[in-house]
Each structure stands twice: as structure tokens, then as C-alpha cells.
Design a protein around this motif. Structure first.
Motif, PDB file in Angstrom:
ATOM      1  N   MET A  31      35.755  72.543  25.199  1.00  0.00           N
ATOM      2  CA  MET A  31      34.709  71.568  25.501  1.00  0.00           C
ATOM      3  C   MET A  31      33.326  72.227  25.446  1.00  0.00           C
ATOM      4  O   MET A  31      32.364  71.658  24.936  1.00  0.00           O
ATOM      5  N   LYS A  32      33.251  73.440  25.992  1.00  0.00           N
ATOM      6  CA  LYS A  32      31.970  74.151  25.969  1.00  0.00           C
ATOM      7  C   LYS A  32      31.536  74.443  24.534  1.00  0.00           C
ATOM      8  O   LYS A  32      30.373  74.224  24.161  1.00  0.00           O
ATOM      9  N   THR A  33      32.496  74.938  23.715  1.00  0.00           N
ATOM     10  CA  THR A  33      32.180  75.239  22.323  1.00  0.00           C
ATOM     11  C   THR A  33      31.756  73.991  21.580  1.00  0.00           C
ATOM     12  O   THR A  33      30.781  73.990  20.817  1.00  0.00           O
TER      13      THR A  33
ATOM     14  N   GLY B 244      26.677  62.080  16.838  1.00  0.00           N
ATOM     15  CA  GLY B 244      26.851  61.886  18.265  1.00  0.00           C
ATOM     16  C   GLY B 244      27.503  63.093  18.908  1.00  0.00           C
ATOM     17  O   GLY B 244      27.972  64.019  18.245  1.00  0.00           O
ATOM     18  N   MET B 245      27.484  63.092  20.266  1.00  0.00           N
ATOM     19  CA  MET B 245      28.024  64.223  21.008  1.00  0.00           C
ATOM     20  C   MET B 245      29.268  63.860  21.790  1.00  0.00           C
ATOM     21  O   MET B 245      29.815  64.685  22.502  1.00  0.00           O
ATOM     22  N   GLY B 246      29.731  62.628  21.727  1.00  0.00           N
ATOM     23  CA  GLY B 246      30.935  62.251  22.445  1.00  0.00           C
ATOM     24  C   GLY B 246      30.720  62.069  23.934  1.00  0.00           C
ATOM     25  O   GLY B 246      31.601  62.408  24.732  1.00  0.00           O
ATOM     26  N   ILE B 247      29.528  61.554  24.352  1.00  0.00           N
ATOM     27  CA  ILE B 247      29.264  61.395  25.786  1.00  0.00           C
ATOM     28  C   ILE B 247      28.974  59.951  26.159  1.00  0.00           C
ATOM     29  O   ILE B 247      28.837  59.630  27.338  1.00  0.00           O
ATOM     30  N   GLY B 248      28.859  59.059  25.156  1.00  0.00           N
ATOM     31  CA  GLY B 248      28.462  57.678  25.436  1.00  0.00           C
ATOM     32  C   GLY B 248      29.443  56.958  26.346  1.00  0.00           C
ATOM     33  O   GLY B 248      29.067  56.357  27.358  1.00  0.00           O
ATOM     34  N   LEU B 249      30.745  57.001  26.002  1.00  0.00           N
ATOM     35  CA  LEU B 249      31.749  56.304  26.809  1.00  0.00           C
ATOM     36  C   LEU B 249      31.916  56.972  28.170  1.00  0.00           C
ATOM     37  O   LEU B 249      32.217  56.302  29.160  1.00  0.00           O
TER      38      LEU B 249
ATOM     39  N   VAL C 158      39.618  59.013  25.407  1.00  0.00           N
ATOM     40  CA  VAL C 158      38.351  58.482  24.897  1.00  0.00           C
ATOM     41  C   VAL C 158      37.215  58.571  25.905  1.00  0.00           C
ATOM     42  O   VAL C 158      36.040  58.586  25.526  1.00  0.00           O
ATOM     43  N   PHE C 159      37.542  58.593  27.208  1.00  0.00           N
ATOM     44  CA  PHE C 159      36.479  58.636  28.210  1.00  0.00           C
ATOM     45  C   PHE C 159      36.137  60.067  28.640  1.00  0.00           C
ATOM     46  O   PHE C 159      35.307  60.261  29.522  1.00  0.00           O
ATOM     47  N   GLU C 160      36.794  61.078  28.041  1.00  0.00           N
ATOM     48  CA  GLU C 160      36.491  62.458  28.400  1.00  0.00           C
ATOM     49  C   GLU C 160      35.188  62.893  27.736  1.00  0.00           C
ATOM     50  O   GLU C 160      34.816  62.395  26.675  1.00  0.00           O
TER      51      GLU C 160
END
Length: 659
Positions: free
Chosen positions: A430-432, A614-619, A601-603
Motif C-alpha cells: 500500500m505504501k509503495t 487516480g489514487m484509489g482513495i475516492g471510495l 473496493v473500499f480499501e
């Protein structure tokens, strides 16, 4: 026993039913083929592979080996074109066995070569060489030119990597001759032309490279008559890029620009991240050759996308451009990194050459003998250990229970350790991923802003056409807004782990929240997508006590997500209520979410499609807001036409005054 007239009568009765079933089969085939081409054109590889598996199952059931073989080869081809090398090795090996079973030797050797190239692209040079040797020996035993050509092609690829370019050119030319002898019409020859063009380009043989490109283009025009444009468009891109590089080498810059324009036309037919990167790399080379150093930097930054890093060549172009734009410190750092990278590449090349000699000239017999001796010694040692262990177990029989208990405790500790290790690896990933996304999302617009700012403030800015200035101004504005939006998202994300309820004292209505969210999300500005709001007056005007600003934010995230993953189709926003809750439902007909990914999907930082920004933080933010408003955000797992998200908010929230 039935008479012949009676049998004929029954056949006439059954014929209409058989015809109907055949028509249904053709309709089903046509539907699957159209779905496959649609997904492949969008480079939605997972969905395209799913459709191909359905095609294979259908043709297996009806026994059509030719159609089944075409679907199986398409699986190999799209994994190769999509740079999915880990998946490619296993799938190509599976299909190789199938084609061998059905004696389709052309596809059999094509799949085998894809096994070699997949291992090569994964850095498994020795494995790739051994597979190539085995393929060549097998082709020799069958007297098969396609197999021989595939072995020569793989040798040419590896010779190119270790910079033995004359040997690479010779290997590719032998492959071309063998395939021409067999009048290859399967597309194998196109890949060999690409390797030969690269070997000539690296030797500065630009005129010979042009001749090869002419032969290549004629071959592609023949292939186009046998295949759809979507299946050959990427090879057209590669061919015209070869033209462009040879024209650049010959300083025919106008011709190079025309070749790049043709490459862009074919890229628009079937877009992939790799072909996009290749086009920008050649554009950067053209700009560098003409002394347009700011354009070199702009093109190189535009080439990047998630999962793709700068190549050695593009880094060299950037370093030279930075040097000419008085950024010598950054240029020196790039050159230093290139030196270390090339040094390590040289070390690998020397090892690869030794592996190649051992493989093709059978000089590893001594190593095999040594390995056999090591195995014998290992067997003796293991036998002694087993005998000692048996004696020890007999002697310590009375303590067997305690030993078993300790083993169980150790196993539990190992499981706990494995679980902790998995969590640590997940956290590291996740950090990477966060760092990669942030690097791409911030660096790209900043570099574009810097590049165009330098152009607009340069002494030659007055020579720019008004429409060029307007285009630059719009791109500067777009990238400024992109950075601002990113910072706003990060600020909201910083609150996403908070456990405190939000202040829900605003008196509003579902209609007001929906209207504001739609305005901010620019829902009406996407012409390819039909957008509907289905909220009746009773629900639209019902009283709702919540935090208006945060409720709108959550709904905006759901709308943005729906439009991002629905390239064409429909997005619907609806609302309903009961005695205690108001539910906003955002439904789309986009690419959907696989069942196995529903729980993720919510992670944070989870992206199901690497080719979308995108960065995968919207949801993640939307769900956090919903919970802090006293509600919830869920995904409808039973909806299969795309994705459906349900945002539930309480009509009245009892405020906690103890904060």
C-alpha cells in the motif's frame, strides 16, 4: 426397422428445428466476438479474457476445433500485447500443448516462442534460452520452418539485449527467410520484422531499416485482408515508428513527423499504455534531434502512466535536454544513474553470454555431472539424517507427546508469524502504491506546467500561433486544477480514519444534495454517457438533517467513480426513503467489479483498472464520510450490468454533545 421414406419424412420434420438451433449458435458466436472486440479495443484485458473463455467453452461443446483454436491464440496474443508477462508464460504453455495435441504446428511454435519471450521479459534469460534450444531441436525433428524461425527470433532478441547486433541481425534475417519460404500469413513474420528493424536501428543502418519497414508494411496490408483492423493496429503502430526512427537518423524530420501521425492514427484504434509510451519516446527523440529541448521534457513526462517507468533511451534523451536547458545538476544525476544501470546490465550480459554458450554448445555437461554428484551426496546425507532421526525417535519415545505439543505450538506461532508477515507485506505494498500514484499524479502535471511555462516565457513565445497559445493555456489550467483537486482529496483523506461523528445540524433535502453534487461532478459534460436523475417530488423535498457539505462530497465521489469507469453507456442517480433513512443510489453500466474484488473496493489505494487516472482513495473517503454521518455506503453484489453503490443517510441524527 424403419423404411427409407419414413426416415426421410422424420428428417424433413426435424430440419426446421435444427436450422433454428444453428441460427441461435451463430448469433451467440457473433455476440461473443463483438463483446471481445469491444473489450479489447478498450484494453479491458480481464473482461476480454473472460469472453474468450466463454468462446472456448462454446466451441469445445460444439466441436469446432478451428474456431476454438482462434480463441485460444487470441488469449496468448492479448496477454503479450498487454505486457502481462507473468500470465503469458502459463497461458502460452497451456495453449502450446493444446495446439500440439491437434497438430496445429504453426500456432504450436508461436505459443512456444511466447513462453520464451515471456521468460525473457521477466528476466529469466537462462530459462528463455533453454526453451529456445528445445524449440529449435523439436522443429528440426519435425522439419518445421516455423519452429526454426521462432528459435532464430528468440536468439535475435537475446543477441540484441547483449548488444551483439550483427549476430542479432543475422538471426532475424534467417527467421525472415524461413517464414517467407513458407509464405507465412499468420502474423509471425510481422514480429520478426520488428526485431530486425530494432537491430538495424541500433547499428545506425537507417537506409536498410527503411527497406525492412517497406517489406513490413506490405506484409501488414496483406494481413489486414485476413484479420480485423483491431487485431493488427498495434503492429501498424510499431511499423510506422520504425519508419519515424529511420527518418530521424537520416535527418528527414518532415517525413518522421508524417510517420508519427500515421502511428497515432492506428494507436487510436486500439489504445494500450505500451504503444502510447513508444510513440512519446520517438516524439522525444525527434524533438531532441531538432533541438527542441523543452518539448523533449514535456513528451517524456507525458509518456508515463501507472506501471511504466522511463526506459534507458528516454532517460538519455531527458538528460541531454536538461543539460541544454541549464539544469546540469539534474542531468548529471540521470547520467550517473544510467552509468550504474548500464554497468549492472553489462554484468548480466556477460552472464547471459555464458548461459547461451552452455545451452547451445552443450558445454554444461560437467555442471550436470557435478549436480548429479551433489544429488548423490544429498541422498546419502538425507539418509543418514533419517536414520539418526529414527534412532532418536525410538530413544525418546516417552517424550513424544511433549514433542508433538511443542510442534503444535510452533505451528501456531508460524501461522501467527505468517499472518503478521502478510499484513506487513500488504502495508508495504500500500505504501509503495501510494508513493507511485502520488509520484505520477503530482509529477506529471508539474512537469507539464514547467515545460509550457518555459515555452510561454521564452524569447520565441511571440512566434507561437494564437491557437497554440490557447492550447497551452488550457493545458496549464487543466493541470493546475488537477493538482488542486489532488490536494483537496488528500486533505479529506487525512480525516478518513477519524472516529468522531460529523456535526449534522444542517437542514436540507435530498434534492438539494443531489443537485449540488451533480453540478460539481460535471455529469452533463460527458457526451458519450447518458445521465439520468430519477427522484420523485416526495423524496426530493423530504426534510433531511445532516452535514450538507460532507453529504455532497460523498455523493460527488460516487458520481465521479461512475463516470470514470463508464466510457459509453448510462449513469443513473436515484433516491428513495423510508421512515428513518434516505438512500442515494448511483448506478452505471461500466466495466463492473469482479466478485473476488468486492471486499477490497473500499480499501485505501485500491485500483481495479491500472489504465485509469487516480489514487484509489475516492471510495475510501466516501465510505468514511457516510459512517461519520451516521449512515453507510454499500455495493450491490447482485448487480451485474456495471456497478451500483447505495449511500444511506439517517433523516435525523442525534448529536453527541460530549466531544
Amino acid at each position: 426397422m424403419l423404411s427409407k421414406p419414413y426416415i426421410l419424412f422424420i428428417s424433413l420434420l426435424l430440419f426446421p428445428a435444427l436450422s433454428i438451433r444453428a441460427d441461435d449458435l451463430e448469433q451467440q458466436r457473433e455476440r461473443l466476438v463483438n463483446q471481445f472486440h469491444q473489450y479489447y479495443a478498450q484494453m479491458n484485458l480481464d473482461s476480454a479474457l473472460f469472453i474468450l473463455d466463454k468462446q472456448i467453452a462454446l466451441e469445445t461443446k460444439v466441436g469446432d476445433v478451428e474456431r476454438e483454436g482462434k480463441a485460444r491464440w487470441n488469449k496468448v496474443a492479448i496477454l503479450n500485447n498487454g505486457a502481462r508477462y507473468k500470465d503469458l508464460v502459463g497461458v502460452a504453455e497451456e495453449q502450446r500443448k493444446w495446439f500440439g495435441k491437434h497438430k496445429n504446428w504453426s500456432r504450436f511454435y508461436q505459443c512456444w516462442q511466447r513462453v520464451c519471450s515471456g521468460n525473457h521479459d521477466l528476466g529469466r534469460m537462462q530459462t528463455a534460452l533453454r526453451e529456445a534450444e528445445a524449440m529449435g531441436n523439436d522443429a528440426k525433428s519435425r522439419n518445421n520452418n516455423t519452429g526454426r524461425a521462432m528459435a532464430y527470433k528468440q536468439m535475435g532478441v537475446i543477441y540484441t539485449d547483449i548488444r551483439q547486433l550483427p549476430q542479432a541481425e543475422e538471426a532475424f534475417r534467417k527467421a525472415v527467410a524461413l517464414l517467407k519460404e513458407d509464405n507465412d500469413m499468420t502474423g509471425i513474420l510481422s514480429g520478426v520484422y520488428e526485431g530486425l528493424s530494432l537491430a538495424l536501428d541500433k547499428q545506425d543502418k537507417f537506409k536498410e531499416q527503411l527497406k525492412v519497414a517497406d517489406e513490413w508494411l506490405k506484409h501488414l496490408d496483406v494481413l489486414l485482408k485476413l484479420n480485423s483492423i483491431g487485431m493488427v493496429s498495434q503492429t501498424y503502430v510499431a511499423c510506422y515508428l520504425s519508419y519515424a526512427k529511420s527518418y530521424i537518423g537520416l535527418q528527414r524530420y518532415a517525413d518522421a513527423e508524417k510517420a508519427l501521425e500515421k502511428a497515432a492514427e492506428y494507436y487510436d484504434i486500439t489504445k494500450t499504455a505500451l504503444t502510447r509510451y513508444d510513440i512519446f519516446e520517438v516524439r522525444a527523440l525527434l524533438a531532441l534531434s531538432q533541438g527542441h529541448y523543452d518539448q523533449v521534457l514535456a513528451y517524456s513526462d507525458s509518456a508515463l502512466s501507472p506501471g511504466i517507468n522511463y526506459s534507458i533511451m528516454l532517460n538519455e534523451y531527458r538528460a541531454e535536454a536538461l543539460l541544454h536547458t541549464n539544469q546540469s545538476t539534474v542531468s548529471a544525476e540521470i547520467y550517473r544513474n544510467l552509468y550504474h544501470e548500464k554497468d549492472s546490465v553489462f554484468t548480466r550480459e556477460m552472464r547471459t553470454q555464458l548461459d547461451e554458450l552452455n545451452t547451445f554448445f552443450h558445454l554444461d555437461e560437467l555442471q550436470r555431472s557435478q549436480r548429479a554428484a551433489q544429488i548423490r551426496y544429498a541422498v546419502i546425507i538425507v539418509s543418514l539424517v533419517l536414520i539418526t532421526l529414527i534412532v532418536f525417535i525410538i530413544i525418546t519415545r516417552r517424550s513424544a507427546r511433549k514433542l508433538a505439543e511443542k510442534n503444535r505450538e510452533l505451528a501456531e506461532n508460524l501461522r501467527a508469524l505468517a499472518l503478521a508477515n502478510d499484513k506487513a507485506e500488504a502495508s508495504s505494498r500500500m505504501k509503495t502504491q501510494f508513493i507511485q500514484n502520488m509520484s505520477h499524479e503530482i509529477r506529471t502535471p508539474l512537469n507539464i506546467l514547467n515545460g509550457f511555462s518555459q515555452i510561454l516565457t521564452s524569447d520565441d513565445a511571440d512566434q507561437l500561433l494564437p491557437e497554440e497559445k490557447e492550447d497551452m493555456r488550457q493545458r496549464v489550467t487543466e493541470n493546475t486544477e488537477r493538482i488542486t483537486s489532488l490536494i483537496n482529496k488528500l486533505l479529506v483523506l487525512s480525516e478518513s480514519n477519524s472516529q468522531h461523528m460529523l456535526d449534522c445540524t444542517d437542514h436540507t433535502t435530498p434534492g438539494e444534495i443531489a443537485t449540488q453534487a451533480v453540478m460539481v461532478a460535471h455529469a452533463a459534460s460527458t457526451p458519450e454517457v447518458t445521465f439520468d436523475i430519477l427522484i420523485n417530488d416526495e423524496v426530493r423535498n423530504c426534510p433531511l438533517q445532516t452535514n450538507r457539505e460532507y453529504a455532497i462530497r460523498a455523493l460527488i465521489q460516487l458520481l465521479d467513480n461512475a463516470f470514470k469507469f463508464t466510457k459509453q453507456g448510462r449513469v443513473t442517480l436515484s433516491a428513495e426513503k423510508d421512515d428513518h433513512w434516505v438512500s442515494f443510489v448511483v448506478e452505471d453500466t461500466g466495466i463492473g467489479i469482479p466478485q473476488e474484488e468486492l471486499s477490497h473496493v473500499f480499501e485505501e489505494f485500491v485500483q481495479l483498472d491500472d489504465y485509469n487516472d487516480g489514487m484509489g482513495i475516492g471510495l475510501t473517503m466516501a465510505r468514511s464520510i457516510a459512517i461519520r454521518l451516521g449512515g453507510s455506503l454499500e455495493i450491490d453484489a447482485n448487480y451485474t450490468n456495471g456497478a451500483r453503490f447505495i449511500l444511506k443517510l439517517p433523516q435525523n441524527v442525534v448529536q453527541d454533545t460530549k466531544k
